[in-house]
Design an enzyme around this catalytic site. Structure first.
Site, PDB file in Angstrom:
ATOM      1  N   GLN A 165      -6.765  24.185  20.358  1.00 41.57           N
ATOM      2  CA  GLN A 165      -8.220  24.107  20.319  1.00 41.57           C
ATOM      3  C   GLN A 165      -8.808  25.473  19.982  1.00 41.57           C
ATOM      4  OE1 GLN A 165      -9.618  21.724  23.493  1.00 41.57           O
ATOM      5  NE2 GLN A 165     -11.738  22.388  23.342  1.00 41.57           N
TER       6      GLN A 165
ATOM      7  N   SER B 114      -1.120  24.633  23.624  1.00 46.26           N
ATOM      8  CA  SER B 114      -1.942  23.744  24.452  1.00 46.26           C
ATOM      9  C   SER B 114      -1.911  22.319  23.898  1.00 46.26           C
ATOM     10  CB  SER B 114      -3.367  24.293  24.569  1.00 46.26           C
ATOM     11  OG  SER B 114      -4.117  23.592  25.519  1.00 46.26           O
ATOM     12  N   LEU B 115      -3.037  21.810  23.392  1.00 51.01           N
ATOM     13  CA  LEU B 115      -3.022  20.432  22.879  1.00 51.01           C
ATOM     14  C   LEU B 115      -2.039  20.283  21.726  1.00 51.01           C
ATOM     15  CD1 LEU B 115      -4.720  19.481  20.020  1.00 51.01           C
ATOM     16  CD2 LEU B 115      -6.478  20.724  21.238  1.00 51.01           C
TER      17      LEU B 115
ATOM     18  N   GLN C 287       1.230  21.424  32.461  1.00 47.43           N
ATOM     19  CA  GLN C 287       0.729  22.272  31.376  1.00 47.43           C
ATOM     20  C   GLN C 287      -0.773  22.470  31.424  1.00 47.43           C
ATOM     21  OE1 GLN C 287      -0.934  20.939  28.134  1.00 47.43           O
ATOM     22  NE2 GLN C 287       0.300  21.860  26.532  1.00 47.43           N
TER      23      GLN C 287
ATOM     24  N   HIS D  89      -6.110  25.689  31.644  1.00 43.58           N
ATOM     25  CA  HIS D  89      -4.805  26.230  32.022  1.00 43.58           C
ATOM     26  C   HIS D  89      -4.883  27.129  33.252  1.00 43.58           C
ATOM     27  CE1 HIS D  89      -3.010  24.317  28.595  1.00 43.58           C
ATOM     28  NE2 HIS D  89      -3.948  24.825  27.826  1.00 43.58           N
TER      29      HIS D  89
ATOM     30  N   ARG E 152      -7.047  13.148  27.503  1.00 43.26           N
ATOM     31  CA  ARG E 152      -6.871  14.495  28.057  1.00 43.26           C
ATOM     32  C   ARG E 152      -8.153  15.312  27.925  1.00 43.26           C
ATOM     33  NH1 ARG E 152      -5.067  19.577  25.824  1.00 43.26           N
ATOM     34  NH2 ARG E 152      -3.656  20.765  27.194  1.00 43.26           N
TER      35      ARG E 152
END
Length: 310
Positions: free
Chosen positions: A10, A86-87, A244, A195, A111
């Site tokens: 992102q 991340s994503l 995560q 996170h 998510r």
């Protein structure tokens, strides 16, 4: 030739992303058209100004990654290992055969909503700390904890660590890091303390959602954000994804682990070139190529040949 695929996270999104790929490649069109909302319109023109909202960003980015992975596969360009920021880890799981494309897009849509909900009511901040080592940043976060949650949330590459949490604590941690040698601290435009442990409600929501999803065994190694490497036999992918969203991303470690697997070059699946920058700072001189446009796709085979013949 062994390739490692790196999938963007992102922040790299922008209106117009993928428009030329959609025009040229049926495989890319199929990935976007198969999503459960109008990914094409949001990605290309963003008429309602929602592309930067987490619950829209994530499915748009993963649909882009799925489509581009399929386009490259048609050209015989496939990964021997995969990782994502991340994503982007969900895109890496698609590349490894763990998830199908439609499931991956739906999953990150859920998510994104879960992350947005978890961040509501929290006065949060994220800050990129430049020019400091892990010990300095971690100590600064600990010293600021009297004002709330402040945690290292992204270890991107040497000299670039992101901290996140509650605004007052993050600002104090950044100030302490600068007093102890950090060169610069840059506020990031984000909508939540991603996170960090403040995202535990999102992790809990994902854990329930994952009970409805079938995860297949990976066909290639996947380097997981929260581990900085491959999973152990005792680890499960749903548990790692739950973890995560609420713990540090060890991207630098994933890049090093990918190189240790013996890949000859890395390919960043865009939009953007942030991960290519991380590779260059982590492994100076290592071949890395960012692929975001149709022109990039067409040039990639020749660039890879150059690496192969060196």
């Amino acid at each position: 030739m062994k390739l490692g695929f790196l999938y963007a996270g992102q922040g790299a999104q922008h209106p117009g992303m993928g428009a030329d790929l959609y025009e040229k490649y049926p495989a890319f069109r199929a990935a976007l058209d198969g999503a459960d909302f109008d990914v094409k319109t949001v990605s290309f023109t963003d008429p309602d100004g929602v592309l930067n909202e987490t619950e829209y960003t994530q499915p748009c980015m993963v649909a882009f990654a799925v489509g581009l992975t399929d386009v490259l596969a048609e050209k015989g360009i496939v990964p021997a290992a995969a990782a994502g920021l991340s994503l982007g880890e969900y895109s890496a799981l698609y590349a490894a055969g763990v998830l199908d494309g439609a499931d991956a897009v739906k999953m990150v849509s859920f998510r994104g909503k879960a992350m947005t909900d978890a961040a509501k009511g929290v006065e949060s901040a994220m800050m990129a700390v430049l020019g400091a080592d892990r010990e300095t940043v971690s100590a600064a976060c600990k010293a600021a904890s009297d004002l709330g949650v402040a945690e290292p949330c992204n270890f991107n590459c040497p000299g670039q660590i992101v901290i996140g949490g509650e605004k007052a604590a993050v600002e104090k941690a950044a100030s302490i890091a600068k007093e102890n040698g950090a060169k610069r601290c840059m506020p990031l435009k984000v909508s939540g303390p991603f996170h960090t442990r403040l995202l535990k409600p999102a992790g809990d929501a994902l854990a329930e959602y994952f009970k409805t999803v079938t995860f297949k065994e990976p066909k290639i190694p996947v380097l997981h954000n929260c581990l900085g490497g491959e999973k152990a036999a005792s680890d499960t992918i749903p548990a790692l994804l739950e973890r995560q969203v609420q713990s540090s991303v060890y991207m630098e470690d994933c890049i090093r682990a990918m190189a240790a697997l013996g890949v000859d070059a890395m390919v960043e699946i865009g939009p953007g070139k942030a991960l290519s920058g991380f590779v260059k700072k982590t492994l100076p001189g290592f071949p890395v190529f960012a692929v975001e446009t149709a022109e990039d796709v067409e040039k990639l085979p020749e660039l890879l040949k150059e690496v192969a013949f060196k």
